[in-house]
Design an enzyme around this catalytic site. Structure first.
Site, PDB file in Angstrom:
ATOM      1  N   GLU A 314      63.157 -21.887  63.001  1.00 55.57           N
ATOM      2  CA  GLU A 314      62.958 -22.423  61.744  1.00 55.57           C
ATOM      3  C   GLU A 314      62.578 -23.929  61.904  1.00 55.57           C
ATOM      4  OE1 GLU A 314      65.835 -21.614  58.982  1.00 55.57           O
ATOM      5  OE2 GLU A 314      64.943 -22.565  57.450  1.00 55.57           O
ATOM      6  N   PHE A 317      58.910 -26.762  57.544  1.00 58.37           N
ATOM      7  CA  PHE A 317      58.403 -26.193  56.503  1.00 58.37           C
ATOM      8  C   PHE A 317      58.815 -24.877  56.324  1.00 58.37           C
ATOM      9  CE2 PHE A 317      55.712 -29.704  57.125  1.00 58.37           C
ATOM     10  CZ  PHE A 317      54.731 -29.676  56.706  1.00 58.37           C
ATOM     11  N   VAL A 320      59.932 -19.191  61.110  1.00 58.79           N
ATOM     12  CA  VAL A 320      58.780 -18.815  61.942  1.00 58.79           C
ATOM     13  C   VAL A 320      59.088 -17.470  62.512  1.00 58.79           C
ATOM     14  CG1 VAL A 320      57.453 -19.332  64.047  1.00 58.79           C
ATOM     15  CG2 VAL A 320      58.275 -21.097  62.780  1.00 58.79           C
ATOM     16  N   ASP A 446      54.209 -37.754  67.126  1.00 59.55           N
ATOM     17  CA  ASP A 446      55.242 -36.976  67.446  1.00 59.55           C
ATOM     18  C   ASP A 446      55.345 -36.062  68.602  1.00 59.55           C
ATOM     19  OD1 ASP A 446      57.763 -36.235  66.967  1.00 59.55           O
ATOM     20  OD2 ASP A 446      57.528 -34.709  65.238  1.00 59.55           O
TER      21      ASP A 446
HETATM   22  P1  AMP Z   1      58.204 -25.371  64.073  1.00 62.21           P
HETATM   23  O1  AMP Z   1      58.505 -24.889  62.540  1.00 62.21           O
HETATM   24  O2  AMP Z   1      56.696 -25.377  64.903  1.00 62.21           O
HETATM   25  O3  AMP Z   1      59.147 -26.552  64.786  1.00 62.21           O
HETATM   26  O4  AMP Z   1      58.800 -24.142  64.847  1.00 62.21           O
HETATM   27  C1  AMP Z   1      60.172 -23.667  64.947  1.00 62.21           C
HETATM   28  C2  AMP Z   1      60.477 -22.715  66.149  1.00 62.21           C
HETATM   29  O5  AMP Z   1      59.876 -21.666  65.936  1.00 62.21           O
HETATM   30  C3  AMP Z   1      60.280 -23.553  67.468  1.00 62.21           C
HETATM   31  O6  AMP Z   1      61.167 -24.480  67.938  1.00 62.21           O
HETATM   32  C4  AMP Z   1      59.950 -22.307  68.329  1.00 62.21           C
HETATM   33  O7  AMP Z   1      61.082 -21.962  68.983  1.00 62.21           O
HETATM   34  C5  AMP Z   1      59.599 -21.375  67.457  1.00 62.21           C
HETATM   35  N1  AMP Z   1      57.976 -21.360  67.331  1.00 62.21           N
HETATM   36  C6  AMP Z   1      57.127 -21.932  66.789  1.00 62.21           C
HETATM   37  N2  AMP Z   1      56.025 -21.627  67.009  1.00 62.21           N
HETATM   38  C7  AMP Z   1      55.724 -20.527  67.972  1.00 62.21           C
HETATM   39  C8  AMP Z   1      54.948 -19.865  68.734  1.00 62.21           C
HETATM   40  N3  AMP Z   1      53.545 -20.151  68.351  1.00 62.21           N
HETATM   41  N4  AMP Z   1      55.296 -18.908  69.536  1.00 62.21           N
HETATM   42  C9  AMP Z   1      56.595 -18.808  69.637  1.00 62.21           C
HETATM   43  N5  AMP Z   1      57.569 -19.212  69.046  1.00 62.21           N
HETATM   44  C10 AMP Z   1      57.296 -20.342  68.204  1.00 62.21           C
END
Ligand code: AMP
Length: 592
Positions: A314, A317, A320, A446
């Protein structure tokens, strides 16, 4: 109506001049059993052998003449027995998930058995269905989540589904971890099950007494308690805040005052000005990225082509998910993707979403996570990215460090503890992505390991452009109630004057190097946010990590020059790291 039955749909047509009419029937197979009959005023669609694939699809009758167009939509409700489409091997992403897909109309009920015992779901072992998704078929994907499985959890998992028309079951063997010690073998059955064998006369699990095993466990438990108490006393005495034990609101509430005073100090405003106007003043002093990506053609992907599998994490926004996407590339019928959802589609959030999508469409490099496009037909709004199977780099580092065995139950990683050469490979790949961003005059603002992702064979990519502020909330410092700043990764000029440049990204890269060589520790983990701000602005540097050769620490220090212009540029840093990958420093250098 049941599967295999026939149905006639008739559409009555009027219009002057006489309209052209037709049925628009969804393609559900190569040779659909369909007959269309037209008369003066009707058009009839005969389906002789209805299939469940018609469920949730629109069958449309269309009529058109020069005066306009009219249409009528029909949906079939085709009932069929419960079936299991998929029952996979458990995968680990924070928790363990045994993935499954079930089908049936009416929607089937779901039960589990582990071995011969009925699973009693708890907050540690529970089923979750991903039904919040806008559904385009009757298939429901889900996970049996296990928070902390041990070797007691190894065994046969049977999924049982049922609806009014039938039942189905499927069994899969799941192995979560090896038996850690001979003495602990066969001590207890899995805690989430209730035995249903008492009356059936089947094999009953027995509990044998193992005095040695139990005493080892007791000694370990006592040691753990003593260790925890000592740690708590130390933490209390030092007044440090633990990353995991204190809620974000508590930490931030106490430090907002300093944040506000920092703001007043930086922009030189009078203390009588309102906080909001100060914030606006600060915002306008940000060095913005160029808006060269405005009006970029973002690819739109149809919702019906996306099949959700399970949750990956998560971000700020929204959630995921891992999903299967059809028709994404001409060479592959379907492929796995990571799908980011936008939880609240407020006007501002939509604008941010659009802006990020345009930006991601433009930024393409082998060490920037691949962006496929967006899906905006319906809610939630989503972005599609390449799936990076090991998740974010910070978590990956922590689970491949000296504590890997504890964090991963000794089973998760496909790599062991990371070695020097692997750490250098990780760093070089991030540097390569950063060289690209700098060449595009793009300032990340960031950069941190939590914003990088790890794929197969240790491929690392920069994967987030400001969306991870929720799960890693203690890495951010709230200023004036709204803005969250990753102060531990920021150079003095960003903290003091909110100046973000390619050079401030270089500073952050130095901190990323430090994170890599500490297996994912939080920079200045021993200090509170205010203390960290004080240290950074007074010129104190992070210490050399124990496993870091002096050649690598030299690179970190070249990123942490107080004067932004004196910091080594990203290209040179990348070349230095590449050279170290080719000829890693000798082992002695690590010990020195
Ligand atoms: P974010 O919203 O980008 O911070 O994503 C939250 C979490 O989802 C991250 O810490 C990852 O563990 C997982 N995640 C995000 N993007 C990906 C991706 N392209 N492939 C696998 N896991 C993802």
């Amino acid at each position: 109506m049941g599967e295999g039955e026939g149905v006639n749909l008739t559409c009555h047509i009027t219009g002057e001049p006489r309209p052209v009419v037709d049925w628009d029937v969804p393609q559900v197979g190569p040779d659909p059993p369909i007959v269309i009959k037209k008369s003066e005023s009707d058009i009839t669609l005969q389906i002789t052998n209805v299939s469940s694939s018609y469920n949730l699809r629109n069958i449309t009758c269309r009529a058109e003449n020069e005066a306009g167009m009219g249409e009528a939509v029909a949906q079939l409700n085709v009932t069929f027995p419960a079936v299991i489409r998929e029952l996979g091997q458990a995968v680990k992403h924070y928790q363990w998930c045994i993935p499954f897909s079930v089908d049936g109309n009416p929607t089937p009920s779901i039960r589990w058995r582990i071995g011969n015992s009925e699973l009693r779901e708890t907050s540690d072992v529970y089923t979750r269905l991903f039904t919040e998704w806008v559904r385009t078929s009757t298939i429901v994907h889900g996970c049996l989540y296990l928070n902390t499985p041990t070797h007691f959890s190894n065994g046969n998992y049977t999924l049982l589904v049922a609806n009014a028309l039938g039942t189905a079951s499927c069994t899969t063997y799941q192995h979560f971890m090896d038996i850690p010690d001979e003495h602990f073998r066969e001590e207890e059955p899995f805690h989430g099950t209730k035995d249903t064998n008492d009356t059936e006369g089947g094999p009953v699990e027995t509990t044998e007494e193992h005095p040695v095993g139990i005493s080892v466990a007791v000694v370990l438990a006592v040691c753990a308690c003593i260790f925890l108490s000592v740690m708590l006393v130390i933490l209390n005495k030092c007044g440090r805040r633990s990353k995991f034990s204190i809620k974000r609101s508590v930490v931030l509430a106490q430090e907002d005052d300093l944040a506000m005073s920092l703001q007043f100090m930086d922009v030189g405003g009078s203390p009588h000005s309102s906080a909001d106007s100060k914030l606006e003043a600060l915002k306008s002093s940000f060095v913005e990225n160029p808006q060269y990506f405005c009006n970029t053609a973002v690819r739109h992907i149809k919702r019906r082509d996306i099949l959700l599998k399970w949750e990956l994490g998560e971000g700020a926004f929204g959630k995921v998910f891992l999903a299967e996407c059809h028709n994404l590339t001409p060479t592959q019928e379907k492929m796995l993707v990571a799908v980011k959802t936008l939880k609240e589609a407020t006007e501002n959030a939509r604008l941010d979403f659009q802006r990020e999508a345009e930006l991601l469409t433009v930024l393409q490099h082998e060490h920037i996570v691949k962006f496929y496009g967006v899906c905006t037909d319906g809610e939630p709004l989503i972005m599609l990215f390449e799936y990076m199977k090991h998740g974010d780099l910070n978590r990956f580092l922590r689970s491949h460090g000296p504590d890997a065995k504890i964090l991963d139950n000794g089973n998760g990683p496909s790599f062991g503890q990371l070695n020097l050469s692997e750490m250098l490979q990780i760093a070089t790949q991030i540097a390569s992505g950063m060289v690209y961003l700098a060449s595009q005059h793009f300032v990340h603002r960031d950069l941190a390991t939590r914003n990088c992702l790890v794929g197969h064979s240790l491929v690392v990519k920069i994967g987030d452009f400001g969306m991870s502020r929720d799960i890693y909330s203690t890495d951010y410092y709230r200023v004036g109630g709204r803005t969250m700043l990753p102060i531990r990764w920021m150079p003095p000029e960003s903290i003091l004057y909110r100046k973000f440049t390619t050079e401030s990204d270089i500073w952050s890269f130095g901190v990323v190097l430090w994170e890599i060589f500490t297996y994912g520790k939080q920079p200045w983990y021993q200090l509170s946010n205010t203390e960290a701000i004080e240290c950074i602005t007074q010129g104190r540097e992070l210490e050399r990590p124990r496993t870091c050769p002096s050649e690598v620490y030299d690179i970190m220090q070249s990123c942490w020059q107080r004067e932004p212009q004196q910091r080594q540029n990203m290209k040179d840093i990348h070349s230095r790291l590449q050279a170290l990958v080719k000829a890693p420093p000798v082992y002695l250098a690590i010990l020195s």
